[in-house]
Motif scaffolding. Sequence first.
Motif, PDB file in Angstrom:
ATOM      1  N   LYS A  68       0.874  -1.180   0.000  1.00 27.46           N
ATOM      2  CA  LYS A  68       0.000   0.000   0.000  1.00 27.46           C
ATOM      3  C   LYS A  68       0.911   1.230   0.000  1.00 27.46           C
ATOM      4  N   TYR A  69       1.449   1.507  -1.186  1.00 29.78           N
ATOM      5  CA  TYR A  69       2.554   2.451  -1.300  1.00 29.78           C
ATOM      6  C   TYR A  69       2.132   3.902  -1.078  1.00 29.78           C
ATOM      7  N   GLU A  70       0.925   4.261  -1.447  1.00 36.36           N
ATOM      8  CA  GLU A  70       0.494   5.643  -1.229  1.00 36.36           C
ATOM      9  C   GLU A  70       0.426   5.954   0.263  1.00 36.36           C
ATOM     10  N   LYS A  71      -0.129   5.012   1.015  1.00 40.54           N
ATOM     11  CA  LYS A  71      -0.207   5.214   2.462  1.00 40.54           C
ATOM     12  C   LYS A  71       1.192   5.174   3.075  1.00 40.54           C
ATOM     13  N   ARG A 100      10.263   3.568  -5.873  1.00 41.87           N
ATOM     14  CA  ARG A 100       8.983   3.965  -6.463  1.00 41.87           C
ATOM     15  C   ARG A 100       9.160   4.759  -7.762  1.00 41.87           C
ATOM     16  N   SER A 378       3.984   0.018 -14.649  1.00 42.65           N
ATOM     17  CA  SER A 378       3.246   1.155 -14.114  1.00 42.65           C
ATOM     18  C   SER A 378       3.938   1.632 -12.841  1.00 42.65           C
ATOM     19  N   GLU A 379       3.302   2.579 -12.141  1.00 41.83           N
ATOM     20  CA  GLU A 379       3.850   3.050 -10.870  1.00 41.83           C
ATOM     21  C   GLU A 379       3.629   2.040  -9.750  1.00 41.83           C
ATOM     22  N   ALA A 380       2.824   1.034 -10.019  1.00 43.85           N
ATOM     23  CA  ALA A 380       2.565  -0.020  -9.028  1.00 43.85           C
ATOM     24  C   ALA A 380       3.562  -1.170  -9.240  1.00 43.85           C
ATOM     25  N   ASN A 399      -0.599  -4.797  -9.048  1.00 46.02           N
ATOM     26  CA  ASN A 399      -1.466  -4.285  -7.976  1.00 46.02           C
ATOM     27  C   ASN A 399      -1.828  -2.827  -8.232  1.00 46.02           C
ATOM     28  N   ARG A 400      -1.936  -2.454  -9.517  1.00 46.37           N
ATOM     29  CA  ARG A 400      -2.269  -1.081  -9.893  1.00 46.37           C
ATOM     30  C   ARG A 400      -3.673  -0.701  -9.438  1.00 46.37           C
ATOM     31  N   LYS A 401      -3.957   0.592  -9.464  1.00 52.43           N
ATOM     32  CA  LYS A 401      -5.164   1.140  -8.845  1.00 52.43           C
ATOM     33  C   LYS A 401      -6.461   0.577  -9.408  1.00 52.43           C
ATOM     34  N   ASP A 402      -6.514   0.318 -10.697  1.00 56.58           N
ATOM     35  CA  ASP A 402      -7.792  -0.076 -11.306  1.00 56.58           C
ATOM     36  C   ASP A 402      -8.123  -1.544 -11.088  1.00 56.58           C
TER      37      ASP A 402
END
Length: 625
Positions: A68-71, A100, A378-380, A399-402
């Motif tokens: 959960k990289y954003e967090k 990242r 991607s960034e994930a 594990n990308r956002k979509d």
Amino acid sequence: MKRYILLFTLVLPLVVSGQKLSVRLGNKQFEQLNYSKAVEYYEYALKRDSLNSDVIRNLAHAYDKLGKYEKAEKGYQKLVNQETVLAKDWLTYANFLSRRGKYDTAIVWYRKYLDVDSQNEKVKEAMKSTKAKALQILDSFPAKIQNLKINSQYSDFGPAYYKNDLVFSSGRKNSSFFLGKYGWDNQYYLHLYRYSPKSKGAAVQDFAPKMETRFHEGGLCFSADGETMYFTRNSYFDGKVSRSKDGVNNLKIYKAQQVDGKWVMAGEFSYNSDEYSVGHPCLSPDGKTLYFVSDMPGGLGGTDIYRCRRTANGWSQPENLGAPVNTKDREMFPFVSESGHLFFASDGHAGLGGLDLYAVDFTRTPLKVKHLGAPLSSEADDFSIVMSSTGRDGYFASNRKDGVGADDLYAYQLNVNHGAIILIKNSETNELLEADTIRFSAEEMAQLCFNSEQMDYQLKLNRSQYYFLSIEKEGFVVKDTSLHYATLPPVQTHEILLVPEPVEVQPTFQPFSASVYFDFDRYALRSEARDTIVRVAELMREHQDVRLVIEANTDIRGTQSYNQKLAQNRANSALKYLLEQGIVRDRMQVVVLGEEKPLIRKSRQSIKDWHQSNRRVDLKVTLED
């Protein structure tokens, strides 16, 4: 009023006590790698004390481990802005940002750390590597991707082709007896599932349920005939659990075979160990090489890719692929295509963030690692790619956002035709050339186009293993070479170097000396002396840029004046014979030494032989000044 005051004084200690308990419980779960549970306690603790640096640090780390990289990034940002921040937090944040793909910001925090630890060579190297990544230009990848409908809210990844179906790993809930959850991310343990992409409405089924255990199973490959399987599992075999000296249940590779239509365990991989993990097996298309991932001692970084060759006695010793494939970080999930390309995931090469997808062509040297750009990367985290035999389509996980769950399976399909761009260059000047003739078969020649502005040739590649061609250009050696159909990149660039034809050059003259000898008190030429002078004359006629020095000597017997005259006569004899051979006088110089420079007498040399060695004329051929 007293009751309110009394109530407040009673509640406050309870709140403080509860906050400390949450931290203690969170730390315990964190130490046991139960990150999902640790997050719950830490989040509760921060509601009571939002500035607790220790909790913020562990919470950010837990989110990082959970993907959960954003967090995690928000946590690290909050941590480095605390008054109680530690220098190591700047370094942790810099490493996180570098992984990242946020290289420019990472460099800022590396510099901040080096302000207080300027001699740390590892950090200097990390910043140097990050700077290099920041300068790399990453291409996009011409593919269309689609999230598979079979994805669950849990982790789905690690696809492998099995006959006409797809086998993959998933943390979804099933009807298995072994239905425990994994403390790390609070998901069910990974098991293997089967899916038929070509069957409409086909459901996901358990794959080899008889082999399921209460541990993780995932990361697998099959032999070409589908009869043998290599897969990854926590160390559990024959009902026994093995752990390292530190109590860790590491990953191992196991082998299974089809017996009467059922999968049966057939043993362990030779190089498994209780002390480190071995996993993510991948067989080459010919079945002669097994690739895998390990954190065994002696590697370059977190996890490296290794390979073993099949021998008559089993698998050879593991070979670390080394640089440029492996880095100081993680390389994982190897896959080898029909064209001989190795595909893998890494967070150690320049990328868009997290694990990205890369390819390297083992049929070419030097090895170059190619980043598979967006949308595959991607960034994930993007990983565990496999592809069909044509190379035009395949599957990977991200594990990308979509996505639907923690990790999802995606299908991809190339939307360009395979082709090659051929650049022909002068091997000495690197100048682009247009060939006089390029010989192909008739079918291939019709597909070859020359672009005069770009000075390149464009060739469409059909499904073929190799294209043989012969390139001819006046003034250059004919070049025979081949192009091979490659899965990725879909359009290859080949530089073909033409070597200029060698210019015929006269052999370089090397100065030398020859001697002719005389009888005692004589200056007439012996027959062998005449032969030597003839050879010298021939060489001088062949090389007009050389000159001759004639040095005349005598032995030490007789007076000095007599020997001087005798030496002059010997020089004249040699000079006259050279003139008779057609050598002009201007190219010759006479030096009369007489007895001035006798040779040093050698050990055990008789007086007679020594005198003879001094009765001579030296013919010294040299280049003109």
